[in-house]
Design a protein around this motif. Structure first.
Motif, short mmCIF file in Angstrom:
data_model
loop_
_atom_site.label_atom_id
_atom_site.label_comp_id
_atom_site.label_asym_id
_atom_site.label_seq_id
_atom_site.Cartn_x
_atom_site.Cartn_y
_atom_site.Cartn_z
N PRO A 82 70.14 -25.77 18.68
CA PRO A 82 69.15 -25.70 17.60
C PRO A 82 69.17 -24.46 16.65
CG PRO A 82 68.29 -26.35 19.83
CD PRO A 82 69.61 -26.38 19.86
N ALA A 83 69.91 -23.30 17.31
CA ALA A 83 69.88 -22.07 16.70
C ALA A 83 71.43 -22.26 15.74
CB ALA A 83 70.74 -20.91 17.54
N PRO A 92 69.26 -23.96 11.23
CA PRO A 92 69.38 -22.83 9.46
C PRO A 92 69.99 -24.16 8.84
CG PRO A 92 70.16 -21.30 11.29
CD PRO A 92 69.84 -23.35 12.29
N GLY A 93 71.15 -24.90 9.34
CA GLY A 93 71.53 -26.18 8.73
C GLY A 93 70.38 -26.95 7.83
N VAL A 127 67.41 -16.60 11.46
CA VAL A 127 68.79 -16.29 12.32
C VAL A 127 69.97 -16.75 11.63
CG1 VAL A 127 69.00 -18.42 13.88
CG2 VAL A 127 67.01 -17.46 13.74
N HIS A 128 69.90 -17.91 10.36
CA HIS A 128 71.14 -17.73 9.36
C HIS A 128 71.92 -16.80 9.61
CE1 HIS A 128 73.99 -17.95 6.20
NE2 HIS A 128 74.00 -19.54 6.82
N ARG A 129 70.79 -15.16 9.21
CA ARG A 129 71.71 -13.77 9.21
C ARG A 129 71.83 -13.96 10.47
NH1 ARG A 129 66.97 -13.15 5.89
NH2 ARG A 129 66.29 -11.80 7.62
N ARG A 172 64.77 -18.85 21.08
CA ARG A 172 65.35 -18.23 22.27
C ARG A 172 66.56 -18.77 22.49
NH1 ARG A 172 60.89 -18.95 27.15
NH2 ARG A 172 59.79 -16.96 26.60
N ASP A 173 67.21 -20.32 21.65
CA ASP A 173 68.22 -20.51 21.30
C ASP A 173 69.15 -19.82 20.84
OD1 ASP A 173 70.25 -23.19 22.19
OD2 ASP A 173 70.21 -23.22 20.25
N ALA A 174 68.58 -19.04 19.85
CA ALA A 174 69.83 -18.05 18.99
C ALA A 174 69.90 -17.05 20.30
CB ALA A 174 68.96 -17.68 17.70
N VAL A 175 69.10 -16.53 20.89
CA VAL A 175 69.18 -15.91 21.88
C VAL A 175 70.54 -15.89 22.47
CG1 VAL A 175 68.39 -13.81 23.51
CG2 VAL A 175 67.50 -14.37 21.47
N LEU A 176 70.90 -16.78 22.97
CA LEU A 176 71.26 -17.74 23.93
C LEU A 176 72.86 -17.57 23.45
CD1 LEU A 176 69.25 -19.58 26.54
CD2 LEU A 176 69.85 -17.83 27.13
#
Length: 193
Positions: A10-11, A15-16, A67-69, A121-125
């Motif tokens: 999802p991370a 952004p997609g 998240v994209h940045r 959280r998925d972005a962090v991981l």
């Protein structure tokens, strides 16, 4: 299914949802609160569409761009944008959807805030884990999707076979034929006029 999920997480898929970022006019897949609610379901974050309003959509788009940045900075080996980092971490601290077992099976209900917390959280991981060196941007010049390349030898060039992989393979085939003099300026298989 309206949305595409070639990123592998999802991370990257969130952004997609702003497709073709390289174009002067990218295509917005989260064009309404309804499409946002559907994205959460299609991504597997919830079982049903999440009810969302215009304010929820604005918050989601802000998180998406943050998240994209961060993803772009990680790919380039650059420092993270502080504002983007703060926003993602603020969402990552919030409660996420909780799966429940019901007589009918698994159920996951969530608010938009909880679903966005899941993405954060998925972005962090993703951005703190071993997959960072595997992040790539699709080789299709019209596509801007970032994906995790877990292919053997990390040689994959496209986010998904359809349509990007097909386009890249067809272009490579035509280039090989042209280089070998087998493809003429006319239509393939016909002699030039």
């Amino acid at each position: 299914m309206r949305h595409a999920f070639p990123g592998g997480t999802p991370a990257l898929d969130f952004p997609g949802t702003l497709r073709f970022r390289h174009r002067a006019e990218p295509r917005e897949d989260l064009d309404s609160p309804v499409s946002l609610g559907a994205w959460f379901r299609e991504a597997g974050i919830t079982v049903d569409d999440v009810p969302a309003g215009p304010a929820d959509l604005r918050k989601a788009l802000a998180l998406r761009e943050a998240v994209h940045r961060l993803v772009r900075a990680a790919m380039a080996g650059e420092d993270h944008d502080r504002d983007a980092l703060d926003l993602v971490n603020r969402y990552a601290r919030k409660p996420t959807p909780v799966p429940q077992l019901t007589p009918a099976g698994r159920q996951v209900d969530a608010t938009v805030e909880q679903a966005l917390a899941h993405v954060a959280r998925d972005a962090v991981l993703t951005l703190s884990g071993p997959d960072v060196p595997l992040l790539k941007e699709c080789g299709n010049p019209e596509c801007s999707q970032i994906f995790i390349d877990r292919s053997r030898g990390a040689r994959r060039e496209w986010c998904a076979m359809d349509p990007c992989g097909n386009k890249i393979k067809a272009a490579a085939y035509r280039a090989r034929k042209r280089a070998n003099g087998l493809l003429t300026a006319g239509r393939p298989g016909r002699p030039p006029a």
